[in-house]
Design a protein around this motif. Structure first.
Motif, short mmCIF file in Angstrom:
data_model
loop_
_atom_site.label_atom_id
_atom_site.label_comp_id
_atom_site.label_asym_id
_atom_site.label_seq_id
_atom_site.Cartn_x
_atom_site.Cartn_y
_atom_site.Cartn_z
N GLU A 84 0.84 -1.21 0.00
CA GLU A 84 0.00 0.00 0.00
C GLU A 84 0.87 1.26 0.00
N LEU A 118 2.36 1.75 -3.50
CA LEU A 118 1.33 2.27 -4.41
C LEU A 118 1.12 3.76 -4.18
N SER A 119 1.07 4.16 -2.92
CA SER A 119 0.85 5.56 -2.58
C SER A 119 2.05 6.43 -2.97
N SER A 148 -1.68 3.86 -10.39
CA SER A 148 -3.10 3.78 -10.71
C SER A 148 -3.70 2.45 -10.28
N PHE A 149 -2.86 1.51 -9.82
CA PHE A 149 -3.34 0.21 -9.37
C PHE A 149 -3.89 0.33 -7.95
N SER A 150 -4.94 -0.42 -7.67
CA SER A 150 -5.47 -0.47 -6.31
C SER A 150 -4.84 -1.66 -5.59
N LEU A 151 -4.91 -1.64 -4.28
CA LEU A 151 -4.35 -2.72 -3.47
C LEU A 151 -5.01 -4.06 -3.82
N GLU A 152 -6.29 -4.04 -4.11
CA GLU A 152 -7.02 -5.27 -4.45
C GLU A 152 -6.58 -5.86 -5.80
N GLN A 153 -5.99 -5.05 -6.65
CA GLN A 153 -5.53 -5.53 -7.95
C GLN A 153 -4.15 -6.19 -7.87
#
Length: 167
Positions: A99, A102-103, A108-113
């Protein structure tokens, strides 16, 4: 994905087995070959734990052991006058650190992806190799997260004083 040849195996092994450098990584699997081959399945078995410990695992959403939990056992298998014939470990970046990456990268990807950001370690007679990997829950041609992970691994190794050659 990148492949990195570790230049000083002894220094790397000290960081891996004797220090806390890799402790935050999750262990997906591993094997160590000395006089036998020892296999490690890093998946946690919740039924082993008390109800309170199970609640903590659910809260953390962790399903794999941390390296800090397995490191003492692996040290016992590897230490001694003889080096192992080989070993391999598949590490995965924790959910929290994924996370953060990503931040920090504005991905553009979410954690769930993201199924996993992977670091493979493989030692044999030819030396010690680290390779990166990425598993997503979708198909995409976007390599931005893969490149960010590759750069993060290189920065991490350098911050630990570990030298490598990019292959």
């Amino acid at each position: 994905m990148i492949a990195l040849q570790i230049q000083d195996v002894k220094v790397f092994m000290g960081k891996l087995l004797l220090q806390h450098s890799f402790d935050a990584f999750l262990v997906v699997e591993g094997s160590i070959t000395t006089y036998n081959t020892f296999h490690i399945d890093g998946r946690l078995h919740p039924d082993y734990y008390t109800a309170q410990e199970q609640d903590a695992l659910k809260t953390s959403r962790r399903s794999f052991s941390l390296w800090q939990e397995l490191r003492p056992f692996c040290l016992e298998l590897i230490k001694g006058k003889r080096t192992p014939l080989n070993f391999r470990f598949t590490f995965r970046l924790s959910r929290e650190n994924t996370e953060k990456l990503l931040s920090q990268t504005g991905s553009s990807f979410s954690l769930e992806q993201v199924n996993g950001l992977i670091l493979n370690l493989r030692y044999d007679e030819s030396g010690l190799m680290c390779t990166t990997g990425l598993s997503l829950n979708l198909f995409t041609m976007d390599k931005s997260l893969e490149h960010a992970w590759d750069q993060m691994v290189q920065k991490f190794l350098l911050s630990q004083g570990l030298c490598f050659t990019l292959l």
